[in-house]
Each structure stands twice: as structure tokens, then as C-alpha cells.
Scaffold this motif. Structure first.
Motif, PDB file in Angstrom:
ATOM      1  N   VAL A 416       0.857  -1.183   0.000  1.00  0.00           N
ATOM      2  CA  VAL A 416       0.000   0.000   0.000  1.00  0.00           C
ATOM      3  C   VAL A 416       0.893   1.232   0.000  1.00  0.00           C
ATOM      4  N   ILE A 417       0.379   2.336  -0.533  1.00  0.00           N
ATOM      5  CA  ILE A 417       1.074   3.628  -0.506  1.00  0.00           C
ATOM      6  C   ILE A 417       0.323   4.543   0.447  1.00  0.00           C
ATOM      7  N   ALA A 418       1.057   5.215   1.321  1.00  0.00           N
ATOM      8  CA  ALA A 418       0.453   6.143   2.277  1.00  0.00           C
ATOM      9  C   ALA A 418       0.954   7.554   2.008  1.00  0.00           C
ATOM     10  N   ALA A 419       0.062   8.526   2.152  1.00  0.00           N
ATOM     11  CA  ALA A 419       0.420   9.936   1.985  1.00  0.00           C
ATOM     12  C   ALA A 419      -0.434  10.767   2.924  1.00  0.00           C
ATOM     13  N   GLY A 420      -0.049  12.016   3.104  1.00  0.00           N
ATOM     14  CA  GLY A 420      -0.764  12.891   4.028  1.00  0.00           C
ATOM     15  C   GLY A 420      -1.430  14.073   3.369  1.00  0.00           C
ATOM     16  N   ASN A 421      -1.750  13.933   2.066  1.00  0.00           N
ATOM     17  CA  ASN A 421      -2.339  15.056   1.336  1.00  0.00           C
ATOM     18  C   ASN A 421      -3.240  14.515   0.243  1.00  0.00           C
ATOM     19  N   ILE A 422      -4.486  14.968   0.199  1.00  0.00           N
ATOM     20  CA  ILE A 422      -5.464  14.443  -0.752  1.00  0.00           C
ATOM     21  C   ILE A 422      -5.028  14.664  -2.194  1.00  0.00           C
ATOM     22  N   GLY A 423      -4.380  15.781  -2.487  1.00  0.00           N
ATOM     23  CA  GLY A 423      -3.928  16.033  -3.851  1.00  0.00           C
ATOM     24  C   GLY A 423      -2.947  14.987  -4.321  1.00  0.00           C
ATOM     25  N   CYS A 424      -1.969  14.674  -3.494  1.00  0.00           N
ATOM     26  CA  CYS A 424      -0.996  13.633  -3.833  1.00  0.00           C
ATOM     27  C   CYS A 424      -1.691  12.285  -4.012  1.00  0.00           C
ATOM     28  N   MET A 425      -2.635  11.990  -3.133  1.00  0.00           N
ATOM     29  CA  MET A 425      -3.339  10.709  -3.197  1.00  0.00           C
ATOM     30  C   MET A 425      -4.082  10.559  -4.520  1.00  0.00           C
ATOM     31  N   MET A 426      -4.779  11.596  -4.941  1.00  0.00           N
ATOM     32  CA  MET A 426      -5.502  11.553  -6.204  1.00  0.00           C
ATOM     33  C   MET A 426      -4.536  11.420  -7.381  1.00  0.00           C
ATOM     34  N   GLN A 427      -3.433  12.130  -7.312  1.00  0.00           N
ATOM     35  CA  GLN A 427      -2.445  12.089  -8.384  1.00  0.00           C
ATOM     36  C   GLN A 427      -1.867  10.683  -8.543  1.00  0.00           C
ATOM     37  N   LEU A 428      -1.484  10.069  -7.443  1.00  0.00           N
ATOM     38  CA  LEU A 428      -0.827   8.763  -7.500  1.00  0.00           C
ATOM     39  C   LEU A 428      -1.800   7.634  -7.793  1.00  0.00           C
ATOM     40  N   ALA A 429      -3.022   7.746  -7.276  1.00  0.00           N
ATOM     41  CA  ALA A 429      -3.993   6.664  -7.452  1.00  0.00           C
ATOM     42  C   ALA A 429      -4.347   6.454  -8.914  1.00  0.00           C
ATOM     43  N   GLY A 430      -4.181   7.488  -9.738  1.00  0.00           N
ATOM     44  CA  GLY A 430      -4.494   7.354 -11.152  1.00  0.00           C
ATOM     45  C   GLY A 430      -3.593   6.400 -11.898  1.00  0.00           C
ATOM     46  N   GLY A 431      -2.454   6.015 -11.293  1.00  0.00           N
ATOM     47  CA  GLY A 431      -1.548   5.102 -11.992  1.00  0.00           C
ATOM     48  C   GLY A 431      -0.920   4.056 -11.108  1.00  0.00           C
ATOM     49  N   ALA A 432      -1.228   4.084  -9.820  1.00  0.00           N
ATOM     50  CA  ALA A 432      -0.627   3.125  -8.890  1.00  0.00           C
ATOM     51  C   ALA A 432      -1.245   1.741  -9.063  1.00  0.00           C
ATOM     52  N   GLU A 433      -0.447   0.720  -8.808  1.00  0.00           N
ATOM     53  CA  GLU A 433      -0.915  -0.659  -8.913  1.00  0.00           C
ATOM     54  C   GLU A 433      -1.355  -1.213  -7.563  1.00  0.00           C
ATOM     55  N   VAL A 434      -1.190  -0.415  -6.499  1.00  0.00           N
ATOM     56  CA  VAL A 434      -1.612  -0.815  -5.155  1.00  0.00           C
ATOM     57  C   VAL A 434      -2.471   0.308  -4.588  1.00  0.00           C
ATOM     58  N   PRO A 435      -3.227   0.051  -3.520  1.00  0.00           N
ATOM     59  CA  PRO A 435      -4.064   1.103  -2.937  1.00  0.00           C
ATOM     60  C   PRO A 435      -3.243   2.295  -2.448  1.00  0.00           C
ATOM     61  N   VAL A 436      -3.843   3.473  -2.522  1.00  0.00           N
ATOM     62  CA  VAL A 436      -3.252   4.703  -1.999  1.00  0.00           C
ATOM     63  C   VAL A 436      -4.186   5.235  -0.930  1.00  0.00           C
ATOM     64  N   VAL A 437      -3.702   5.330   0.301  1.00  0.00           N
ATOM     65  CA  VAL A 437      -4.549   5.745   1.415  1.00  0.00           C
ATOM     66  C   VAL A 437      -3.856   6.822   2.235  1.00  0.00           C
ATOM     67  N   HIS A 438      -4.633   7.483   3.072  1.00  0.00           N
ATOM     68  CA  HIS A 438      -4.060   8.490   3.964  1.00  0.00           C
ATOM     69  C   HIS A 438      -3.408   7.796   5.156  1.00  0.00           C
ATOM     70  N   THR A 439      -2.340   8.381   5.635  1.00  0.00           N
ATOM     71  CA  THR A 439      -1.620   7.829   6.782  1.00  0.00           C
ATOM     72  C   THR A 439      -2.552   7.575   7.963  1.00  0.00           C
ATOM     73  N   VAL A 440      -3.471   8.493   8.240  1.00  0.00           N
ATOM     74  CA  VAL A 440      -4.347   8.305   9.405  1.00  0.00           C
ATOM     75  C   VAL A 440      -5.300   7.132   9.214  1.00  0.00           C
ATOM     76  N   GLU A 441      -5.647   6.809   7.982  1.00  0.00           N
ATOM     77  CA  GLU A 441      -6.521   5.655   7.750  1.00  0.00           C
ATOM     78  C   GLU A 441      -5.836   4.359   8.174  1.00  0.00           C
TER      79      GLU A 441
END
Length: 465
Positions: A416-441
Motif C-alpha cells: 500500500v502507498i500512504a500519503a498525508g495530502n489528498i492532492g498527492c493521493m488523487m495524483q498517484l492513485a491514477g496510476g498506482a498498482e496498489v491502494p493509496v490511502v491516507h496515513t491516518v486511515e
């Protein structure tokens, strides 16, 4: 750097501040090594040092912005990696913010671009309007490739297939702490985040209350103002900021706050700068109080979460081991899908967090405390290309940065990929092969909360794919 502003020019507080920033620069060029746009484009004017020369010439001569200057300033991501790199402490953020405000006042953009920027400023900061726009964009999404303008294509492609339902947790209210109250905090619920991914605020509230925080969603709070601030629309950004200052200070005076918790790091960087934005305003003291209270959620959690050597009594749940976790796996130790050890998390450091707020270790430490195996990609200091509306306004450059970031993340073979910013999450999720979630989740899940919905759908938003 030598400057030649007149006394009359220096009477303006913004020009005086820019003069201080410019005089701190020693032309060393260290910033070029960490500037994403310079690495992609190879043009000195698309580096911080080059932009500093353009800004200096424009401001010193007190002339309207020209097309060349605007082009290179618009290409700046405001990732602020240059500020982390600079040995002289050049506060590039304040300088480029002033330059953008000057551009907005003195330069007439092409009609289509003016309409586009105005539309974004009237939609993105308002969750209801943004939801309506995303719903409409779904109809055009299948035809995105037919759009003649790359920016329109990017906007349509960003639209999720389904939107999450509105979360009533974002309404003004108070969530009591579980057990004894350790802190009283206000939660900034954001604007675009409330439309794109309601799971983040829900997880934040569960986690904070579980750890002893009373969480307040303040009446009258809205957008932080960052989006229009970075467009140079100063009056609009200050109006949004003033609304927040008054809302949070009303809560603070009613019952003192220990922190204003922000789980979108792009917003956090701006709120922490309210004190500077209002330094010459009657609201100066109140703005400084809000900036002092503003904390990224990771800054609050490091004080609340037990360390790896603490006994928790957390029972096993959904593949998460309790206190019998293997030594060295932290407190809770969620296991990888293969069942052969802790879940492997690739941590993506949002620029606004690592450079804008200089918070580098907290999110990684928290994930390790929760039992995850944490890895970082190569060149973790470089931007993913999201940068607020940058991926919409500069889609070609943004796509190159996104592709490079995804390659370095994939190389770490994460679960899984974790990030702390919704913009980054949306950007990466468009091409990531694994889930992208917020660190707090992830931390919420590891400490007794539900499994992040995106873990089962493969996107940053459960409804994205």
C-alpha cells in the motif's frame, strides 16, 4: 544578492519582505539540484534561481508582468524543495506568493485561461459546488481524449466514476473524547477533500477521539484559501482565511484549544502562514494565535500514540495482530496480504509537509509504531506533480513528475502507498498498482478502526475506479 528598491517601494510591506528574501540569496544554485521543473525542462528560468532573477527584475522596476515571466512563474510547483535545500535560508514561498499577486494585478491572461482560472476558484473551494461539477464531469469523462485543450482533458480524467456519500461528520459539532479528555482540538475538514474522500476525516475523528481528544468541527470554518492564494488572488484568499480565524478563535475563547488539526498538508502550510499573511492587519494577533495552534495531524498523534515498547491490549482484528506481534514489528503489526510479516507501506512525503512544514519523520514513526514496515522511494524529496491545481493547469509537466514518482514507488514493491495530502493521493492513485490511502486511515485501522475502503478497491478514493 544586491537589490535596488527605492524607499518608496520599500514602504510597501510585501515589497519590503521580498527585498529581505532576495538579499538572502547568494546565487549558489544548490536549489537547481532539487527543483523538479528544472530537472524535467532543463531551463535555468524554470529553476528557483532563474525565477528569483525574473521576480527581482519585475519588482525592482515596478513593471507589469510580461508573458515570459508569467510562463516561468506559472510553471513553478511551489513544492518548496528549494527552501529545504537552500543553505542561506531564502524564503522562496513568500517571494513567489508576492510575484503571483503582482502578476494577477498587472497581467492580462488570454481569455480562455482567465475563464478557466476563475471557474476553478469558484468551484474547488466549495464542496457542494465541487461535487456538482464532478457529477457533471462524469458525463464528459468518456470523451476526455477528444478535448482539444490538455487542461480540459486533465479535468475530465480526474473526475471519479462515483462520489462518496456526504459525511455528516463534516458538519459543525463536537465529538467527545473516549475516556478522560487529554486534548481539545479543532479539526479542519477541508474543501476538495470533503467531496473526493470522506474517509479521511472520518478516520481522523475516530483516531483522535480514541486517543483522548475532544474534536470540534467549528461553525463557519471553510476553505483555507490556499488555492486562490497560489493564483495571486489575495483578497479572496484573505477573506477565506479571515473566516477561519474568526471561527477557530470563537471556539478557542469558549474553551481553549490545544491544537487546530489539519490532515491535508497543503492546507496546513497555508494556515501556519496566516500570521505572516495578516502581519499588518488588525487581525494580526488572532492570525498569529491560529498559526501557533495549527498542527499537522501527525504532530498531534506523536504525542498521543504509545511507542513501540508500550503494552496496548489491542485485540487481533481483520488480520491485525495484537500485543503478541513479533519483536521489532511495533505495537499492532498489521500483516501483509501474503501473511509473512508486517504490511509493507511505501510512504510518499507530500512536499507541503516535508518542505513547507519541515515535517519529515512523524508520519513514518507513527506508521512504524502501528506495526507497519515503512519504506521510502528514491528521490523522496521530489514532487509527484499534483501541487494543488498544477496537475490541471500544467498537465504535461505534471504527468512526467507523476510517472517518475510512480516508478520509484513501484520499485519498493509495497502492499500500500500512504500519503498525508489528498492532492498527492488523487495524483498517484491514477496510476498506482496498489491502494493509496491516507496515513491516518492506516493508523486508525491498526488501532481498532475499520479497514480503509480504498484497500479493497485499489484507489485513493473507494469510488475512483
Amino acid at each position: 544578492m544586491q537589490t535596488n528598491f527605492t524607499e518608496e517601494q520599500l514602504a510597501d510591506p510585501d515589497t519590503a519582505r521580498s527585498n529581505e528574501v532576495l538579499r538572502a540569496c547568494v546565487h549558489c544554485g544548490f536549489c537547481t539540484a532539487t527543483c523538479p521543473t528544472y530537472q524535467v525542462l532543463g531551463d535555468e528560468l524554470d529553476s528557483p534561481r532563474g525565477r528569483i532573477y525574473l521576480i527581482k527584475d519585475m519588482l525592482e522596476n515596478d513593471r507589469p508582468a510580461d508573458e515570459k515571466t508569467v510562463k516561468h512563474i506559472d510553471r513553478c510547483l511551489s513544492c518548496l524543495a528549494c527552501m529545504t535545500t537552500c543553505p542561506s535560508g531564502v524564503h522562496y514561498m513568500h517571494l513567489v506568493d508576492h510575484a503571483r499577486a503582482h502578476i494577477e494585478r498587472t497581467y492580462t491572461r488570454p481569455r480562455f485561461e482567465r475563464v478557466l482560472r476563475w471557474t476553478l476558484s469558484r468551484i474547488l473551494p466549495y464542496p457542494g459546488r465541487f461535487r456538482a461539477a464532478l457529477t457533471a464531469a462524469k458525463l464528459g469523462r468518456p470523451f476526455a481524449r477528444l478535448m482539444p485543450d490538455a487542461r480540459l482533458r486533465a479535468m475530465l480524467e480526474m473526475a471519479p466514476r462515483r462520489l462518496p456519500p456526504v459525511s455528516r461528520n463534516d458538519d459543525p459539532q463536537v465529538f467527545p473524547a473516549e475516556g478522560a479528555r487529554r486534548k481539545r482540538v479543532a479539526l479542519m475538514t477541508g474543501c476538495a477533500q470533503r467531496a473526493l474522500n470522506t474517509d479521511i476525516n472520518d478516520a481522523t475523528i475516530r483516531l483522535l477521539t480514541r486517543l483522548g481528544c475532544e474534536v470540534v468541527v467549528a461553525e463557519g470554518m471553510g476553505c483555507c484559501g490556499a488555492l486562490v492564494h497560489h493564483m495571486g488572488r489575495t483578497s479572496e484568499s484573505h477573506a477565506a482565511a479571515e473566516q477561519n480565524i474568526r471561527a477557530w478563535l470563537a471556539e478557542d475563547r469558549h474553551d481553549p484549544l490545544d491544537a487546530i488539526v489539519i490532515n491535508t498538508s497543503g492546507c496546513g502550510t497555508t494556515v501556519k502562514d496566516y500570521g505572516h499573511m495578516f502581519r499588518n492587519d488588525p487581525l494580526a494577533d488572532d492570525a498569529a494565535r491560529v498559526s501557533a495552534l495549527a498542527k499537522d495531524v501527525s504532530e498531534v498523534l506523536v504525542d498521543l500514540m504509545p511507542g513501540a515498547d508500550a503494552a496496548t491490549g489491542q485485540p487481533a482484528k481483520e488480520g491485525i495482530e495484537g500485543t503478541d506481534a513479533p519483536a521489532g514489528h511495533g505495537v499492532y503489526a498489521p500483516v501483509a496480504p501474503q501473511g509473512d510479516g508486517p504490511m509493507r507501506v511505501a510512504y510518499h512525503a507530500a512536499c507541503s509537509l516535508q518542505h513547507g512544514q519541515q515535517i519529515k519523520s512523524h508520519p513514518k514513526d507513527l506508521l512504524k509504531r502501528a506495526g507497519f514496515e515503512v519504506v521510502e522511494p528514491a528521490d523522496s524529496h521530489l514532487c509527484c506533480g499534483s501541487a494543488g491545481t498544477y496537475n490541471l493547469m500544467q498537465p504535461v509537466i505534471s504527468a512526467k513528475l507523476k510517472d517518475r514518482k510512480l516508478k520509484t514507488l513501484k520499485a519498493k514493491a509495497p502492499d500500500v502507498i500512504a500519503a498525508g495530502n489528498i492532492g498527492c493521493m488523487m495524483q498517484l492513485a491514477g496510476g498506482a498498482e496498489v491502494p493509496v490511502v491516507h496515513t491516518v486511515e492506516l493508523i486508525d485501522w491498526a488501532t481498532g478502526g475499520p479497514r480503509p475502503p480504498a484497500m479493497d478497491t485499489g484507489g485513493a478514493v473507494p469510488h475512483l475506479r
